[in-house]
Design an enzyme around this catalytic site. Structure first.
Site, PDB file in Angstrom:
ATOM      1  N   CYS A 214       0.825  -1.209   0.000  1.00  0.00           N
ATOM      2  CA  CYS A 214       0.000   0.000   0.000  1.00  0.00           C
ATOM      3  C   CYS A 214       0.865   1.267   0.000  1.00  0.00           C
ATOM      4  O   CYS A 214       1.752   1.429   0.847  1.00  0.00           O
ATOM      5  CB  CYS A 214      -0.935  -0.029   1.220  1.00  0.00           C
ATOM      6  SG  CYS A 214      -1.724   1.550   1.591  1.00  0.00           S
TER       7      CYS A 214
ATOM      8  N   CYS B 145       0.310   3.354   3.172  1.00  0.00           N
ATOM      9  CA  CYS B 145       0.895   2.698   4.352  1.00  0.00           C
ATOM     10  C   CYS B 145       2.394   2.969   4.441  1.00  0.00           C
ATOM     11  O   CYS B 145       2.946   3.176   5.531  1.00  0.00           O
ATOM     12  CB  CYS B 145       0.632   1.196   4.299  1.00  0.00           C
ATOM     13  SG  CYS B 145      -1.115   0.745   4.312  1.00  0.00           S
TER      14      CYS B 145
END
Length: 480
Positions: free
Chosen positions: A170, A173
């Site tokens: 991600c 993230c």
């Protein structure tokens, strides 16, 4: 002065003296049958006169409601969180409205479509946030990694547990990671988990712990959840919303958020804190709330051209695993044009028994993907809309409604799955006109009934009388 005798000479109905007439049983029977026939035919004619007849025609749409059409909807998505649910509208003229919120309401629901929380407000999720500290250096991992084996135990041990549910692939993230680990280090130094025991900063890799993330209804990465003594219930007053953090993701903001959670909690001596942890480990606390779905309801005005209504997951600060997205839904209500009450349709059934059957054709229909269709499934509906107008004999419009046919299909998608409603409005409309019947026509038919039955009965009586007379003569042996 005209004499009375001359006036009498124009009498169409000359009278025969009663003494010169003869009553018969056959004539009486025919008279009774004729009277009953007159009453029966009169009733039929009266019913036909009072009944409303209509004529149906197809004409070019002459809509009086302008170039826009109202669209009402109420759709439940048991596997799409309200924090990510986005409703978009587009058409062939280039209109493209993303994440419509002005006339839309969202409510959290569980997998059984039951409401689990108060109305969800889009303002709770910030669209423009600081996504983290810009750094190129490696940072030590000071947050605690949790797995399905130790998650429940750890959440019950600490009054406050702040968890970052993430995925290594991600983008957002990876932006959050440096500031998250720095914040975890500062919180650890300020509130030692062994000595203080009030807070712990943790993380869960959802690619490794898919079941754990699914159990906590994680749909976007990263998701920062706050657990208080084992539960992330946002409110304990019959509401079951997850307590999440949507603010800035830089180190300073994260630390400030965590400190605000810890400060109201009274610091206990170390040995009492340990005893409380042991007690909590054996105590059954509230589990994660059974939520994760969303009911979207509202209305909007769309142009009367081919277009699309699309519901999907959207966020400017989260990533989604397309293989885990499930766009199953139940259409509670979907209609075009003005909202029409069922009582109104019931009143107009006398004009058209089929009126209103397709006004809300998709209502109550479920479209559920039980994973038997595989991942990345988009559910599409193709709607053909036709306007129907009912007009009185005096030209007054009684009702204007839009009916539609619906064809649904599923398709595998390489991109993020969506639920899409394609709609296309027909340039033609159905016109139902009430036909009135004149009173003069009714009177003429009544007179024709009375005169016709009377004449036919007289002919039959004459035939019957002469037949019986002839039979009597034959019996007596008289010659003709």
């Amino acid at each position: 002065m005209v004499s009375t005798s001359k006036i009498k000479s124009v009498d169409f109905y000359r009278k025969i003296p009663r003494d010169l007439t003869e009553a018969t049983l056959s004539g009486a029977g025919l008279s009774i049958v004729a009277a009953l026939s007159m009453l029966f035919l009169f009733g039929m004619e009266l019913n036909n006169y009072l009944a409303v007849s209509t004529s149906t025609s197809v004409i070019v749409d002459r809509s009086s409601d302008g170039d826009f059409l109202r669209l009402d909807f109420n759709i439940s998505f048991p596997s799409l969180s309200c924090e990510f649910a986005s409703l978009d509208v587009s058409d062939v003229l280039g209109t493209n409205r993303l994440n419509v919120t002005k006339t839309i309401r969202k409510f959290s629901i569980d997998s059984n479509m039951r409401p689990t929380g108060s109305e969800f407000h889009a303002g709770e999720v910030l669209s423009l946030i600081n996504h983290g500290d810009e750094t190129g250096e490696e940072v030590a991992e000071d947050s605690v990694s949790l797995t399905g084996r130790n998650f429940d135990t750890v959440t019950h041990q600490f009054p406050i547990l702040v968890v970052n549910f993430f995925a290594p692939w991600c983008y957002w993230c990876n932006l959050l990671k440096p500031s998250w680990e720095k914040a975890a280090k500062q919180i650890k130094e300020r509130y030692d988990p062994e000595m203080d025991g009030r807070v712990l900063v943790a993380k869960v890799d959802c690619t490794q712990e898919a079941d754990l993330c699914r159990r906590n209804h994680i749909q976007g990465y990263p998701s920062i959840r706050i657990f208080r003594k084992g539960s992330d219930l946002k409110d304990d007053n019959a509401h079951h919303d997850h307590e999440s953090y949507y603010g800035d993701r830089d180190t300073e903001s994260l630390v400030k958020m965590m400190v605000s959670l810890v400060e109201p909690i009274h610091l206990e001596p170390h040995h009492l804190a340990l005893e409380d942890k042991s007690d909590n480990s054996s105590r059954t606390l509230k589990k994660a709330p059974s939520t994760g779905g969303c009911r979207i309801e509202g209305y909007m005005r769309v142009k009367k051209v081919p277009g699309n209504l699309m519901v999907s997951a959207r966020s400017g600060s989260h990533s989604f695993d397309t293989s885990q997205m499930n766009m199953s839904h139940v259409v509670n209500h979907l209609s075009f044009g003005r909202r029409i009450l069922p009582q109104k349709f019931s009143e107009l059934k006398r004009l058209s028994p089929y009126l209103g059957r397709n006004h809300d054709r998709l209502d109550g229909r479920p479209f559920i993907n039980q994973r038997d269709l595989g991942p990345n499934v988009t559910i599409e509906h193709y709607l053909q809309i036709v306007k129907t107008e009912v007009v009185k004999s005096n030209g007054q419009v009684m009702i204007e409604e839009y009916e539609y046919t619906a064809h649904s299909s599923v398709a595998q998608s390489y991109y993020l799955p969506v639920a899409k409603f394609h709609f296309e409005l027909s340039p033609m409309q159905v016109l139902i006109t009430e036909n009135s019947k004149s009173f003069s026509h009714f009177i003429t038919n009544v007179c024709a009934i009375i005169g016709g039955v009377f004449t036919v009965a007289g002919i039959l009586d004459s035939i019957l009388h002469h037949t019986m007379t002839l039979m009597k003569k034959i019996e007596l042996g008289k010659n003709f």
